[in-house]
Design a protein around this motif. Structure first.
Motif, PDB file in Angstrom:
ATOM      1  N   LEU A 112       0.800  -1.219   0.000  1.00 53.24           N
ATOM      2  CA  LEU A 112       0.000   0.000   0.000  1.00 53.24           C
ATOM      3  C   LEU A 112       0.838   1.279   0.000  1.00 53.24           C
ATOM      4  O   LEU A 112       0.477   2.258  -0.648  1.00 53.24           O
ATOM      5  N   PHE A 113       1.962   1.287   0.709  1.00 50.88           N
ATOM      6  CA  PHE A 113       2.672   2.536   0.941  1.00 50.88           C
ATOM      7  C   PHE A 113       4.022   2.660   0.254  1.00 50.88           C
ATOM      8  O   PHE A 113       4.570   3.759   0.206  1.00 50.88           O
ATOM      9  N   ALA A 114       4.570   1.572  -0.288  1.00 50.64           N
ATOM     10  CA  ALA A 114       5.918   1.682  -0.846  1.00 50.64           C
ATOM     11  C   ALA A 114       6.087   1.043  -2.218  1.00 50.64           C
ATOM     12  O   ALA A 114       7.105   1.273  -2.855  1.00 50.64           O
ATOM     13  N   SER A 115       5.140   0.264  -2.671  1.00 53.44           N
ATOM     14  CA  SER A 115       5.319  -0.416  -3.947  1.00 53.44           C
ATOM     15  C   SER A 115       4.977   0.518  -5.109  1.00 53.44           C
ATOM     16  O   SER A 115       4.462   1.613  -4.933  1.00 53.44           O
ATOM     17  N   TYR A 116       5.254   0.061  -6.303  1.00 58.15           N
ATOM     18  CA  TYR A 116       4.951   0.829  -7.510  1.00 58.15           C
ATOM     19  C   TYR A 116       3.451   0.913  -7.786  1.00 58.15           C
ATOM     20  O   TYR A 116       3.014   1.732  -8.572  1.00 58.15           O
ATOM     21  N   ALA A 117       2.666   0.083  -7.161  1.00 53.84           N
ATOM     22  CA  ALA A 117       1.243  -0.038  -7.495  1.00 53.84           C
ATOM     23  C   ALA A 117       0.479   1.276  -7.369  1.00 53.84           C
ATOM     24  O   ALA A 117      -0.418   1.538  -8.165  1.00 53.84           O
ATOM     25  N   PHE A 118       0.815   2.095  -6.388  1.00 49.40           N
ATOM     26  CA  PHE A 118       0.046   3.314  -6.152  1.00 49.40           C
ATOM     27  C   PHE A 118       0.855   4.581  -6.394  1.00 49.40           C
ATOM     28  O   PHE A 118       0.496   5.648  -5.918  1.00 49.40           O
ATOM     29  N   LYS A 119       1.945   4.478  -7.126  1.00 45.73           N
ATOM     30  CA  LYS A 119       2.763   5.648  -7.438  1.00 45.73           C
ATOM     31  C   LYS A 119       2.529   6.067  -8.878  1.00 45.73           C
ATOM     32  O   LYS A 119       2.282   5.236  -9.742  1.00 45.73           O
ATOM     33  N   SER A 120       2.623   7.345  -9.125  1.00 42.03           N
ATOM     34  CA  SER A 120       2.559   7.811 -10.502  1.00 42.03           C
ATOM     35  C   SER A 120       3.866   7.440 -11.187  1.00 42.03           C
ATOM     36  O   SER A 120       4.855   7.113 -10.542  1.00 42.03           O
ATOM     37  N   ALA A 121       3.884   7.503 -12.501  1.00 40.02           N
ATOM     38  CA  ALA A 121       5.088   7.160 -13.250  1.00 40.02           C
ATOM     39  C   ALA A 121       6.239   8.082 -12.883  1.00 40.02           C
ATOM     40  O   ALA A 121       7.391   7.648 -12.781  1.00 40.02           O
ATOM     41  N   THR A 122       5.957   9.352 -12.655  1.00 34.95           N
ATOM     42  CA  THR A 122       7.008  10.304 -12.290  1.00 34.95           C
ATOM     43  C   THR A 122       7.587   9.981 -10.925  1.00 34.95           C
ATOM     44  O   THR A 122       8.801   9.979 -10.745  1.00 34.95           O
ATOM     45  N   GLU A 123       6.731   9.700  -9.945  1.00 37.30           N
ATOM     46  CA  GLU A 123       7.207   9.339  -8.615  1.00 37.30           C
ATOM     47  C   GLU A 123       8.037   8.064  -8.660  1.00 37.30           C
ATOM     48  O   GLU A 123       9.084   7.980  -8.033  1.00 37.30           O
ATOM     49  N   ALA A 124       7.558   7.085  -9.401  1.00 36.84           N
ATOM     50  CA  ALA A 124       8.255   5.808  -9.460  1.00 36.84           C
ATOM     51  C   ALA A 124       9.620   5.955 -10.115  1.00 36.84           C
ATOM     52  O   ALA A 124      10.588   5.319  -9.713  1.00 36.84           O
ATOM     53  N   ALA A 125       9.712   6.814 -11.130  1.00 36.37           N
ATOM     54  CA  ALA A 125      10.968   6.932 -11.859  1.00 36.37           C
ATOM     55  C   ALA A 125      11.946   7.898 -11.207  1.00 36.37           C
ATOM     56  O   ALA A 125      13.140   7.632 -11.157  1.00 36.37           O
ATOM     57  N   TYR A 126      11.458   9.020 -10.703  1.00 32.96           N
ATOM     58  CA  TYR A 126      12.386  10.064 -10.276  1.00 32.96           C
ATOM     59  C   TYR A 126      12.169  10.591  -8.862  1.00 32.96           C
ATOM     60  O   TYR A 126      13.107  10.982  -8.208  1.00 32.96           O
ATOM     61  N   GLY A 127      10.918  10.651  -8.425  1.00 28.27           N
ATOM     62  CA  GLY A 127      10.616  11.468  -7.263  1.00 28.27           C
ATOM     63  C   GLY A 127      10.909  10.899  -5.908  1.00 28.27           C
ATOM     64  O   GLY A 127      11.161  11.627  -4.972  1.00 28.27           O
ATOM     65  N   LYS A 128      10.902   9.619  -5.706  1.00 25.54           N
ATOM     66  CA  LYS A 128      10.969   9.084  -4.353  1.00 25.54           C
ATOM     67  C   LYS A 128      12.197   8.211  -4.118  1.00 25.54           C
ATOM     68  O   LYS A 128      12.188   7.310  -3.313  1.00 25.54           O
ATOM     69  N   GLY A 129      13.259   8.443  -4.852  1.00 22.31           N
ATOM     70  CA  GLY A 129      14.480   7.696  -4.603  1.00 22.31           C
ATOM     71  C   GLY A 129      14.454   6.283  -5.142  1.00 22.31           C
ATOM     72  O   GLY A 129      15.260   5.454  -4.748  1.00 22.31           O
ATOM     73  N   VAL A 130      13.526   5.978  -6.031  1.00 18.41           N
ATOM     74  CA  VAL A 130      13.440   4.656  -6.631  1.00 18.41           C
ATOM     75  C   VAL A 130      14.083   4.723  -8.000  1.00 18.41           C
ATOM     76  O   VAL A 130      13.934   5.703  -8.717  1.00 18.41           O
ATOM     77  N   LEU A 131      14.794   3.696  -8.378  1.00 16.88           N
ATOM     78  CA  LEU A 131      15.446   3.687  -9.678  1.00 16.88           C
ATOM     79  C   LEU A 131      14.425   3.713 -10.803  1.00 16.88           C
ATOM     80  O   LEU A 131      13.359   3.116 -10.704  1.00 16.88           O
ATOM     81  N   ALA A 132      14.759   4.376 -11.863  1.00 19.36           N
ATOM     82  CA  ALA A 132      13.921   4.364 -13.044  1.00 19.36           C
ATOM     83  C   ALA A 132      13.942   2.959 -13.650  1.00 19.36           C
ATOM     84  O   ALA A 132      14.906   2.212 -13.497  1.00 19.36           O
ATOM     85  N   TYR A 133      12.884   2.591 -14.351  1.00 21.42           N
ATOM     86  CA  TYR A 133      12.795   1.255 -14.934  1.00 21.42           C
ATOM     87  C   TYR A 133      13.957   0.982 -15.879  1.00 21.42           C
ATOM     88  O   TYR A 133      14.498  -0.099 -15.915  1.00 21.42           O
TER      89      TYR A 133
END
Length: 139
Positions: A112-133
């Protein structure tokens, strides 16, 4: 000590849930909820720089604001560590059901709080310290 599977146990407090099936189910829900809450606290960013006043007014925030933010962060960290130890003690009751629902609570909380499931593409790629795909070395 070995894990056992049954409702007749003591979790966290003497005499709780003892031999009562309903209270055992309440204890399992309690452990599940605490694990989900702990994941939320761990992955929630409570304060952003703009909330402290730096971006909105183009001025550095006052020392008092940073102190207040630091104290709230300290309290949140203390709550997170306290809940983590409480869950650890619950699992150390060596009840298999408690272990399973605690791990399930951590997994649901992560989903619910940390996976890619509920993040926007921008957040998942750049915004929250997660590596881009594209940056993943395996694919």
């Amino acid at each position: 000590m070995t894990f056992f599977w049954g409702k007749n146990s003591e979790i966290l407090f003497s005499g709780w849930p003892a031999t009562r099936t309903g209270m055992y189910v309440v204890a399992l829900f309690f452990c599940f909820f605490l694990a989900v809450l702990l994941e939320w606290i761990s992955h929630c960013r409570h304060f952003k720089l703009s909330e402290a006043g730096a971006i909105s007014r183009k001025l550095p925030p006052s020392r008092e604001k940073w102190l207040a933010v630091g104290l709230i962060q300290m309290a949140t960290y203390g709550l997170r560590v306290g809940l983590a130890y409480l869950l650890m003690l619950a699992v150390m009751s060596f009840n298999g059901g408690v272990l399973l629902v605690t791990v399930a609570g951590y997994a649901v909380g992560f989903f619910l709080f940390a996976s890619y499931a509920f993040k926007s593409a921008t957040e998942a790629a750049y915004g929250k310290g997660v590596l881009a795909y594209d940056a993943l070395p395996c694919c």
